[in-house]
Write a protein that holds these residues in place. Sequence first.
Motif, PDB file in Angstrom:
ATOM      1  N   LEU A  12       0.838  -1.198   0.000  1.00 20.05           N
ATOM      2  CA  LEU A  12       0.000   0.000   0.000  1.00 20.05           C
ATOM      3  C   LEU A  12       0.876   1.253   0.000  1.00 20.05           C
ATOM      4  CD1 LEU A  12      -2.591   1.673   0.308  1.00 20.05           C
ATOM      5  CD2 LEU A  12      -2.495   1.192   2.774  1.00 20.05           C
ATOM      6  N   THR A  27      -6.563   0.901  -3.596  1.00 12.53           N
ATOM      7  CA  THR A  27      -7.896   0.508  -3.129  1.00 12.53           C
ATOM      8  C   THR A  27      -7.902  -0.957  -2.705  1.00 12.53           C
ATOM      9  OG1 THR A  27      -8.963   2.149  -4.553  1.00 12.53           O
ATOM     10  CG2 THR A  27     -10.327   0.294  -3.810  1.00 12.53           C
ATOM     11  N   ARG A  38      -5.934  -1.517   0.578  1.00 10.41           N
ATOM     12  CA  ARG A  38      -6.717  -0.992   1.711  1.00 10.41           C
ATOM     13  C   ARG A  38      -7.851  -1.952   2.074  1.00 10.41           C
ATOM     14  NH1 ARG A  38      -6.901   5.279  -0.294  1.00 10.41           N
ATOM     15  NH2 ARG A  38      -5.072   5.989   0.867  1.00 10.41           N
ATOM     16  N   GLN A  39      -8.535  -2.468   1.069  1.00 10.84           N
ATOM     17  CA  GLN A  39      -9.631  -3.400   1.331  1.00 10.84           C
ATOM     18  C   GLN A  39      -9.123  -4.676   1.986  1.00 10.84           C
ATOM     19  OE1 GLN A  39     -11.415  -3.839  -2.546  1.00 10.84           O
ATOM     20  NE2 GLN A  39     -12.674  -2.001  -2.323  1.00 10.84           N
ATOM     21  N   ARG A  92      -8.260  -3.929   5.559  1.00 13.54           N
ATOM     22  CA  ARG A  92      -9.510  -3.800   6.319  1.00 13.54           C
ATOM     23  C   ARG A  92     -10.121  -5.168   6.607  1.00 13.54           C
ATOM     24  NH1 ARG A  92     -12.763  -1.161   2.846  1.00 13.54           N
ATOM     25  NH2 ARG A  92     -13.720  -3.114   2.257  1.00 13.54           N
ATOM     26  N   LEU A 140      -4.754   4.635   5.467  1.00 14.95           N
ATOM     27  CA  LEU A 140      -5.774   3.586   5.415  1.00 14.95           C
ATOM     28  C   LEU A 140      -7.147   4.130   4.997  1.00 14.95           C
ATOM     29  CD1 LEU A 140      -4.867   1.506   8.598  1.00 14.95           C
ATOM     30  CD2 LEU A 140      -4.335   0.958   6.196  1.00 14.95           C
ATOM     31  N   ASP A 141      -7.294   5.439   4.989  1.00 13.67           N
ATOM     32  CA  ASP A 141      -8.569   6.082   4.642  1.00 13.67           C
ATOM     33  C   ASP A 141      -8.837   5.933   3.157  1.00 13.67           C
ATOM     34  OD1 ASP A 141     -10.639   7.820   3.965  1.00 13.67           O
ATOM     35  OD2 ASP A 141      -9.904   9.451   5.214  1.00 13.67           O
ATOM     36  N   GLU A 142      -9.924   5.260   2.817  1.00 13.97           N
ATOM     37  CA  GLU A 142     -10.216   4.976   1.408  1.00 13.97           C
ATOM     38  C   GLU A 142     -10.463   6.212   0.562  1.00 13.97           C
ATOM     39  OE1 GLU A 142     -14.971   4.015   1.408  1.00 13.97           O
ATOM     40  OE2 GLU A 142     -13.632   2.467   2.193  1.00 13.97           O
TER      41      GLU A 142
END
Length: 153
Positions: free
Chosen positions: A63, A89, A92-93, A96, A147-149
Amino acid sequence: MVADSSQAQKTLYETDYYLWVVETVKKLQNREFATIDWENLIDEVSDLSRREKKKLKSLLKKLIEHLLKLKYWQAEKIRNQGHWQAEITNFRQLIRDELEDSPSLQPYLQEIYPQCYSEARKIASQRSQLSLSTFPESAIAPLETILDENWLP
């Protein structure tokens, strides 16, 4: 007899890992505790947590690498921006998803962030062939931000 069974299990563990897992699960379900290869089972369960940590660390480095390339690799930005953003993206997913399954790993993520940033910085430099000094030594944003999408550098 138990010693023979234990030796057979160790041989199975060494020769057919998948079958060893299937057999071990059956024995656990049937409560056949005396015939379980406890030594290897304990090692495998312990290894699960190490694998989860390694996976999370790898995802975080990827990332960060893509965020750095997006921000600093100007010569390739037009050609690769869409790919890099899709990778950002995706990573990050995946992070999460890992944290949803194992929320207790959140502090570990915070702990490894500086090291992951440093390693991703070197990887981004090597992949882009840009000088390492192109990329800041300090993280480009706090962990929560990367980490904020909705955030891109």
